[in-house]
Design a protein around this motif. Sequence first.
Motif, short mmCIF file in Angstrom:
data_model
loop_
_atom_site.label_atom_id
_atom_site.label_comp_id
_atom_site.label_asym_id
_atom_site.label_seq_id
_atom_site.Cartn_x
_atom_site.Cartn_y
_atom_site.Cartn_z
N UNK A 293 0.85 -1.19 0.00
CA UNK A 293 0.00 0.00 0.00
C UNK A 293 0.88 1.24 0.00
N UNK A 294 0.59 2.14 -0.92
CA UNK A 294 1.36 3.38 -1.04
C UNK A 294 0.50 4.57 -0.66
N UNK A 295 1.12 5.47 0.07
CA UNK A 295 0.45 6.69 0.51
C UNK A 295 1.42 7.86 0.31
N UNK A 296 0.87 9.07 0.31
CA UNK A 296 1.69 10.28 0.22
C UNK A 296 1.70 10.93 1.59
N UNK A 297 2.89 11.02 2.18
CA UNK A 297 3.04 11.65 3.48
C UNK A 297 3.82 12.95 3.34
N UNK A 298 3.57 13.87 4.26
CA UNK A 298 4.28 15.14 4.25
C UNK A 298 5.70 14.99 4.74
N UNK A 299 6.06 13.81 5.24
CA UNK A 299 7.44 13.51 5.62
C UNK A 299 7.86 12.27 4.84
N UNK A 300 9.15 11.99 4.83
CA UNK A 300 9.60 10.77 4.18
C UNK A 300 9.87 10.94 2.70
N UNK A 301 10.25 12.14 2.27
CA UNK A 301 10.68 12.29 0.89
C UNK A 301 9.72 13.03 -0.02
N UNK A 302 8.57 13.46 0.48
CA UNK A 302 7.62 14.12 -0.40
C UNK A 302 8.19 15.45 -0.93
N UNK A 303 9.03 16.12 -0.14
CA UNK A 303 9.60 17.38 -0.61
C UNK A 303 10.44 17.17 -1.86
N UNK A 304 11.20 16.06 -1.90
CA UNK A 304 12.01 15.78 -3.08
C UNK A 304 11.12 15.51 -4.29
N UNK A 305 10.00 14.83 -4.08
CA UNK A 305 9.08 14.54 -5.19
C UNK A 305 8.47 15.84 -5.72
N UNK A 306 8.04 16.72 -4.81
CA UNK A 306 7.45 18.00 -5.23
C UNK A 306 8.49 18.82 -6.00
N UNK A 307 9.74 18.83 -5.50
CA UNK A 307 10.81 19.56 -6.20
C UNK A 307 11.05 18.99 -7.59
N UNK A 308 11.05 17.65 -7.71
CA UNK A 308 11.25 17.01 -9.01
C UNK A 308 10.13 17.36 -9.97
N UNK A 309 8.89 17.38 -9.50
CA UNK A 309 7.74 17.75 -10.34
C UNK A 309 7.89 19.19 -10.81
N UNK A 310 8.27 20.07 -9.89
CA UNK A 310 8.43 21.47 -10.23
C UNK A 310 9.49 21.66 -11.31
#
Length: 167
Positions: A143-160
């Motif tokens: 099961x995959x979820x999106x958390x505000x911790x655990x690497x989401x900042x890197x994902x948002x930066x990559x999308x940007x």
Amino acid sequence: MPGGPVQTPRWQQAYGADYHYTGRTNTALPVPPVLEPLREWVRQSIDPRLNALLLNWYDGPGHYIGPHHDSTKDMVPDSPIVTLSFGETRVFRLTRGRGGEKELRDFEASNGVVFVLPFATNLAWKHAVPKSARYCGRRISVTLRAFTSGGVDEVVEEIAQNHSTTC
């Protein structure tokens, strides 16, 4: 849980971000290389914010997960919950309501099936993999979820960076 802790009737492990549920914390390990292709496929195909995994191992009739809403603690608002099913076919059940007015929906969780549970559906419906004496094999759900911790900042930066526009 009310009345004290209860034993979890399956094995589980979080990867990428801690998972909080029923007053407990499943402390995350780093995402192992064998799971990285699943996480990348889900990010590319469903939602790039999905950064954490929880594995549940079911082994025989005594392993199940009762009706529940996934904890939204530290989850990215409006992000889906995605579950990939491997191994023995089991029932994936959605329920809502109370008493005699309960609605129930059963889905076949066969090997390779992907369930996408929208954030709002998780709040409105409980989900479960019910206990049954007919189960004798093994099943793993990822099961995959999106958390505000655990690497989401890197994902948002990559999308940007990948979707930047010029004005």
